[in-house]
Design a protein around this motif. Structure first.
Motif, short mmCIF file in Angstrom:
data_model
loop_
_atom_site.label_atom_id
_atom_site.label_comp_id
_atom_site.label_asym_id
_atom_site.label_seq_id
_atom_site.Cartn_x
_atom_site.Cartn_y
_atom_site.Cartn_z
N GLY A 33 -9.48 -5.82 1.80
CA GLY A 33 -10.71 -6.55 1.49
C GLY A 33 -11.93 -5.69 1.78
N GLY A 34 -11.89 -4.92 2.85
CA GLY A 34 -13.00 -4.04 3.22
C GLY A 34 -13.26 -2.99 2.15
N THR A 35 -12.20 -2.36 1.67
CA THR A 35 -12.39 -1.30 0.66
C THR A 35 -12.81 -1.90 -0.69
N TRP B 256 -13.71 2.01 7.99
CA TRP B 256 -12.80 2.85 8.79
C TRP B 256 -11.40 2.27 8.87
N ALA B 257 -11.23 0.97 8.61
CA ALA B 257 -9.88 0.37 8.66
C ALA B 257 -9.06 0.72 7.42
N GLY B 258 -9.72 1.21 6.36
CA GLY B 258 -9.00 1.54 5.12
C GLY B 258 -8.52 2.98 5.11
N GLY B 259 -8.03 3.38 3.95
CA GLY B 259 -7.55 4.76 3.78
C GLY B 259 -6.05 4.89 3.87
N GLN C 171 -11.47 9.92 1.79
CA GLN C 171 -10.54 9.44 2.82
C GLN C 171 -10.62 10.43 3.98
N CYS C 172 -11.04 9.93 5.16
CA CYS C 172 -11.33 10.80 6.32
C CYS C 172 -10.26 10.71 7.40
N TYR D 264 0.99 -0.27 3.75
CA TYR D 264 1.66 -1.38 3.07
C TYR D 264 0.97 -1.69 1.75
N ILE D 265 -0.36 -1.76 1.83
CA ILE D 265 -1.18 -2.02 0.64
C ILE D 265 -2.07 -0.80 0.47
N ASN D 266 -2.19 -0.29 -0.75
CA ASN D 266 -3.02 0.89 -0.98
C ASN D 266 -4.45 0.44 -1.32
N ASP D 267 -5.24 0.31 -0.27
CA ASP D 267 -6.63 -0.15 -0.43
C ASP D 267 -7.45 0.84 -1.26
N LEU D 268 -7.10 2.13 -1.17
CA LEU D 268 -7.85 3.15 -1.93
C LEU D 268 -7.67 2.96 -3.42
N VAL D 269 -6.44 2.72 -3.84
CA VAL D 269 -6.18 2.48 -5.27
C VAL D 269 -6.94 1.23 -5.71
#
Ligand code: ZLS
Ligand code: CA
Ligand code: ZN
Length: 372
Positions: free
Chosen positions: A111-113, A131-134, A257-258, A148-153
């Motif tokens: 949700g954040g990304t 910062w929670a994503g990536g 992505q850091c 589990y879930i690809n937030d970046l995609v």
């Protein structure tokens, strides 16, 4: 000089309360530590802070298969013994365990990304941070490498609704395989990953010869590196490659992505970057003045993860931070020196010649580049 950029920062206090299990390297508590350090430097006063929405199953299914999303939603630590076949099918197990509130955790970081991408799309901010994503390894139909879930995609798919070309840059020590795979056949997303390669290092992909296929040929770049790469070599490679990519690809937006497991002293990583070196990459990307979505990723020595992402929040705000950490309720984690910059003891000195593995090859998409 104070920044004129408008920064949106996404954080949910619940994201750090999940537990992957004893001995598991992934510690979401590092996200609470980062947030408290950001607050202690009063950086929240310089940006807009949002609690992300919990992504709906239908949003997660924009990339993932509906059956996988449905299974993640349904499975709990108490019921998992009844679903051995599905656990194997979806690659849930030691690296990607089923834990309490797993689905909610995924909904929050994804949700954040997604929210970050939407605010950028509507020009409500110039830079968005989650910062929670990536979590770059997750695949369409299964989990992989703590993801589990690809937030970046999902974030990039959102950005593609408003932008013709998206540049994805990944400085986590692991290959960004899930993002590369999702966009391997398209020229609308250019993926560039810097990573340790060889010696069976996870996930094992990311050879320099992987360059994309069909429409996507030349739109995936891989920079495989050996153990011990230091600030000087890494930042030189990074700047040379990224400058050329931005100049030729002309992206409308950048996703960075850091992952902080590329820092010296990481529990899983083997690079020799200091926080200064890592954050110099962020500074360099910011200078292009393109809409920018910044996420976390790996990072397994949690005090250094919090230090690194706090320094990088400062970089994105054009704010230098004093090295002495201001008092805060998490100060005990930063003993004995209570300073922000990487401890010298983390850096291991090795011969520079032995570590650069990256060679510019004529047959790759780097063919017009004279030297790195
Ligand atoms: O990029 O190397 C592997 C796979 C294995 C070895 C480990 N066993 C458990 C499974 C099979 C080949 N996995 C890596 C995954 C690294 C993911 C990086 C994510 C990211 O930073 C983005 C967030 C790996 N490295 C280390 C471990 N797994 C690992 C170490 C220690 C443990 C404890 C908990 C679990 C099992 C024992 C575990 C995994
Ligand atoms: Ca990487
Ligand atoms: Zn990693």
């Amino acid at each position: 000089m104070p920044s004129k950029d408008k920064i949106a920062y996404f954080y949910d206090g619940d994201v750090g309360n999940v537990y992957f299990g004893p001995n598991h390297p992934m510690k979401p508590h590092r996200l609470c530590m980062t947030h408290h350090l950001v607050l202690s430097y009063e950086l929240h006063k310089k940006m807009e802070i949002y609690r992300p929405h919990k992504a709906y199953p239908v949003e997660l299914a924009q990339f993932h298969s509906a059956d996988y999303v449905e299974f993640l939603h349904r499975i709990t630590p108490d019921t998992q013994h009844l679903f051995a076949d599905e656990l194997a099918r979806y690659n849930l197990g030691e690296d990607c365990p089923v834990f309490e509130n797993l689905f909610e955790f995924c909904q929050i970081y994804a949700g954040g990304t997604i929210d970050a991408a939407r605010r950028l799309n509507h020009q409500l901010c110039d830079i968005a941070i989650n910062w929670a994503g990536g979590l770059h390894h997750a695949k369409k139909c299964g989990a992989s490498g703590f993801c589990y879930i690809n937030d970046l995609v999902l974030g990039i798919l959102e950005l593609l609704k408003f932008h013709a070309r998206v540049l994805y840059i990944d400085i986590d020590i692991h290959h960004g395989d899930g993002v590369e795979e999702a966009f391997y056949f398209t020229d609308r997303v250019m993926t560039v990953s810097f990573h340790k390669y060889g010696d069976m290092f996870f996930p094992g992909t990311g050879d320099i010869k992987e360059i994309g296929e069909r429409e996507g040929k030349y739109y995936a770049i891989n920079v495989p590196l050996k153990d011990g790469i230091d600030d000087a070599s890494f930042t030189r490679l990074f700047k040379t490659i990224i400058a050329k990519v931005v100049e030729t690809y002309l992206p409308g937006v950048i996703v960075l992505q850091c992952g902080a497991d590329s820092l010296a002293g990481d529990r899983l990583g083997c690079f020799n970057l200091s926080i200064e070196g890592h954050s110099e990459c962020v500074k360099f990307v910011k200078k292009f003045n393109l809409p920018l979505l910044v996420t976390g990723g790996g990072g397994y020595t949690k005090e250094n993860v919090a230090r690194c992402w706090t320094v990088e929040t400062g970089v994105l705000l054009d704010t230098e931070l004093p090295n002495e950490i201001p008092d805060n309720e998490y100060i005990k984690y930063f003993s004995p020196d209570y300073t922000l910059k990487t401890q010298n003891g983390n850096i291991v000195y090795v011969s520079a010649k032995s570590i650069i593995h990256f060679v510019v090859k004529n047959e790759s998409n780097l063919d017009k580049w004279t030297s790195v």
